[in-house]
Design a protein around this motif. Structure first.
Motif, mmCIF file in Angstrom:
data_model
loop_
_atom_site.group_PDB
_atom_site.id
_atom_site.type_symbol
_atom_site.label_atom_id
_atom_site.label_comp_id
_atom_site.label_asym_id
_atom_site.label_seq_id
_atom_site.Cartn_x
_atom_site.Cartn_y
_atom_site.Cartn_z
ATOM 1 N N SER A 83 0.846 -1.196 0.000
ATOM 2 C CA SER A 83 0.000 0.000 0.000
ATOM 3 C C SER A 83 0.881 1.246 0.000
ATOM 4 O O SER A 83 2.109 1.187 0.158
ATOM 5 C CB SER A 83 -0.899 0.012 1.232
ATOM 6 O OG SER A 83 -0.115 0.144 2.406
ATOM 7 N N LEU A 84 0.250 2.388 -0.149
ATOM 8 C CA LEU A 84 0.978 3.648 -0.166
ATOM 9 C C LEU A 84 1.704 3.870 1.158
ATOM 10 O O LEU A 84 2.873 4.278 1.174
ATOM 11 C CB LEU A 84 0.007 4.803 -0.445
ATOM 12 C CG LEU A 84 0.614 6.220 -0.453
ATOM 13 C CD1 LEU A 84 1.708 6.321 -1.496
ATOM 14 C CD2 LEU A 84 -0.473 7.260 -0.696
ATOM 15 N N GLN A 85 1.030 3.592 2.269
ATOM 16 C CA GLN A 85 1.649 3.763 3.580
ATOM 17 C C GLN A 85 2.818 2.810 3.767
ATOM 18 O O GLN A 85 3.855 3.176 4.335
ATOM 19 C CB GLN A 85 0.597 3.555 4.682
ATOM 20 C CG GLN A 85 -0.499 4.606 4.715
ATOM 21 C CD GLN A 85 0.071 6.005 4.885
ATOM 22 O OE1 GLN A 85 1.012 6.222 5.652
ATOM 23 N NE2 GLN A 85 -0.504 6.974 4.173
ATOM 24 N N GLU A 86 2.658 1.594 3.304
ATOM 25 C CA GLU A 86 3.754 0.617 3.414
ATOM 26 C C GLU A 86 4.959 1.050 2.592
ATOM 27 O O GLU A 86 6.109 0.909 3.019
ATOM 28 C CB GLU A 86 3.265 -0.759 2.961
ATOM 29 C CG GLU A 86 2.293 -1.407 3.930
ATOM 30 C CD GLU A 86 1.678 -2.681 3.363
ATOM 31 O OE1 GLU A 86 1.203 -3.519 4.169
ATOM 32 O OE2 GLU A 86 1.668 -2.839 2.122
ATOM 33 N N LYS A 88 5.773 4.130 1.842
ATOM 34 C CA LYS A 88 6.389 5.277 2.510
ATOM 35 C C LYS A 88 7.252 4.830 3.692
ATOM 36 O O LYS A 88 8.357 5.365 3.906
ATOM 37 C CB LYS A 88 5.315 6.262 2.987
ATOM 38 C CG LYS A 88 4.662 7.045 1.852
ATOM 39 C CD LYS A 88 3.665 8.057 2.375
ATOM 40 C CE LYS A 88 3.090 8.894 1.249
ATOM 41 N NZ LYS A 88 2.118 9.901 1.748
ATOM 42 N N LYS A 89 6.779 3.862 4.462
ATOM 43 C CA LYS A 89 7.573 3.347 5.582
ATOM 44 C C LYS A 89 8.847 2.668 5.072
ATOM 45 O O LYS A 89 9.919 2.810 5.664
ATOM 46 C CB LYS A 89 6.745 2.353 6.403
ATOM 47 C CG LYS A 89 5.636 2.996 7.218
ATOM 48 C CD LYS A 89 4.873 1.955 8.020
ATOM 49 C CE LYS A 89 3.767 2.599 8.835
ATOM 50 N NZ LYS A 89 2.995 1.573 9.600
ATOM 51 N N GLU A 92 11.382 5.283 3.945
ATOM 52 C CA GLU A 92 11.966 5.966 5.103
ATOM 53 C C GLU A 92 13.084 5.108 5.712
ATOM 54 O O GLU A 92 14.146 5.623 6.087
ATOM 55 C CB GLU A 92 10.893 6.246 6.156
ATOM 56 C CG GLU A 92 9.943 7.372 5.777
ATOM 57 C CD GLU A 92 8.835 7.549 6.796
ATOM 58 O OE1 GLU A 92 8.825 6.784 7.797
ATOM 59 O OE2 GLU A 92 7.988 8.432 6.604
ATOM 60 N N ILE A 167 5.286 5.390 -5.333
ATOM 61 C CA ILE A 167 4.582 6.286 -4.399
ATOM 62 C C ILE A 167 3.923 7.428 -5.162
ATOM 63 O O ILE A 167 2.757 7.781 -4.910
ATOM 64 C CB ILE A 167 5.565 6.828 -3.339
ATOM 65 C CG1 ILE A 167 5.959 5.712 -2.364
ATOM 66 C CG2 ILE A 167 4.945 7.996 -2.570
ATOM 67 C CD1 ILE A 167 7.024 6.122 -1.357
ATOM 68 N N GLU A 171 -0.080 8.255 -5.267
ATOM 69 C CA GLU A 171 -0.567 9.558 -4.799
ATOM 70 C C GLU A 171 -1.352 10.262 -5.900
ATOM 71 O O GLU A 171 -2.382 10.900 -5.618
ATOM 72 C CB GLU A 171 0.622 10.414 -4.353
ATOM 73 C CG GLU A 171 1.229 9.964 -3.035
ATOM 74 C CD GLU A 171 2.423 10.818 -2.620
ATOM 75 O OE1 GLU A 171 2.761 10.808 -1.414
ATOM 76 O OE2 GLU A 171 3.023 11.479 -3.505
ATOM 77 N N GLU A 174 -4.765 8.663 -6.032
ATOM 78 C CA GLU A 174 -5.622 9.084 -4.922
ATOM 79 C C GLU A 174 -6.247 10.456 -5.197
ATOM 80 O O GLU A 174 -7.388 10.721 -4.836
ATOM 81 C CB GLU A 174 -4.821 9.134 -3.617
ATOM 82 C CG GLU A 174 -4.622 7.773 -2.972
ATOM 83 C CD GLU A 174 -4.110 7.895 -1.550
ATOM 84 O OE1 GLU A 174 -3.795 9.033 -1.130
ATOM 85 O OE2 GLU A 174 -4.030 6.867 -0.863
ATOM 86 N N PRO A 179 -8.700 7.607 -2.042
ATOM 87 C CA PRO A 179 -7.763 6.636 -1.474
ATOM 88 C C PRO A 179 -7.901 5.259 -2.106
ATOM 89 O O PRO A 179 -8.994 4.733 -2.241
ATOM 90 C CB PRO A 179 -8.140 6.599 0.014
ATOM 91 C CG PRO A 179 -8.797 7.914 0.254
ATOM 92 C CD PRO A 179 -9.527 8.236 -1.017
ATOM 93 N N ASN A 181 -5.443 1.499 -2.409
ATOM 94 C CA ASN A 181 -4.159 0.856 -2.141
ATOM 95 C C ASN A 181 -3.728 0.020 -3.338
ATOM 96 O O ASN A 181 -4.477 -0.174 -4.294
ATOM 97 C CB ASN A 181 -4.208 -0.005 -0.865
ATOM 98 C CG ASN A 181 -5.283 -1.069 -0.943
ATOM 99 O OD1 ASN A 181 -5.505 -1.658 -1.998
ATOM 100 N ND2 ASN A 181 -5.959 -1.313 0.188
#
Length: 219
Positions: A83-86, A88-89, A92, A167, A171, A174, A179, A181
């Protein structure tokens, strides 16, 4: 009276002689120290190199080398359906690893340069006396060679870039559709492909029946 005068003269002469000798000795001593400091500055500089100093530097270099390899092997990858959050993590974490690797590589290079500098200082001195300097420098050279053979930062940069691209695409999606995924996007893509396949099958079946009727008429 004459006896006292004679003794005074002798005493004065002895004092003068002692003063002259002391001045000569002091002058020679100062000249010797000044000459040694000016003629042999390399010896004074190299005198600070002790086996413990080189040993400590090699120990630090080995620890940094181990840390570099351990960190290099922890670089994460991102699943195809992340997913997008995954994503991004993941990026990072990759960024932190890249920064830590650069810092460790710089620390190792500083130690390696210091050992090379010691080796340069003792190059023209007794090789047996400073054998420990050459051995310590050789150990650092071997570690440096292993790092260059094992650690390659270019694939990490490429991975970083590819995740950034993913990413950006998510984005953008979205912003247009709300939203969503990666799994949903993949399912939607699969559904479209299945529908297209079904339409192609129906069309092929219709064409086949038409061909059969045409054969019957000709018969």
């Amino acid at each position: 009276m004459k006896g006292k005068l004679h003794k005074g003269t002798v005493l004065l002469g002895l004092c003068s002689l002692s003063f002259y000798c002391g001045a000569q000795i002091t002058g020679q001593t100062e000249a010797a120290f000044s000459s040694r400091a000016q003629i042999k500055p390399v010896e004074l500089s190299a005198a600070i190199v002790f086996p413990d100093t080189v040993g400590d530097l090699n120990g630090k270099a080995m620890i940094i080398y181990s840390d570099i390899l351990s960190l290099y092997n922890t670089v994460p990858n991102a699943a195809d359906d992340a997913s997008l959050q995954e994503l991004k993590k993941t990026i990072e974490k990759i960024t932190r690893i890249e920064q830590a690797l650069h810092s460790l590589l710089n620390d190792f290079q500083d130690i390696h340069n210091e050992l090379l500098n010691y080796e340069k200082q003792v190059k023209n001195l007794d090789s047996k006396t400073y054998q420990f300097v050459y051995e310590g420098c050789n150990e650092a050279n071997e570690l440096s060679k292993k790092i260059k053979e094992t650690v390659n930062l270019q694939p990490i940069k490429q991975l970083h870039h590819s995740i950034e691209v993913r990413i950006n695409k998510l984005e953008d999606a979205e912003k247009i559709e709300g939203p969503i995924n990666s799994a949903e996007m993949k399912n939607a893509t699969d559904q479209i492909e299945q529908n297209e396949f079904a339409d192609d099958s129906i069309q092929s079946e219709g064409e086949t029946k038409h061909d059969e009727k045409t054969v019957e008429i000709h018969d």
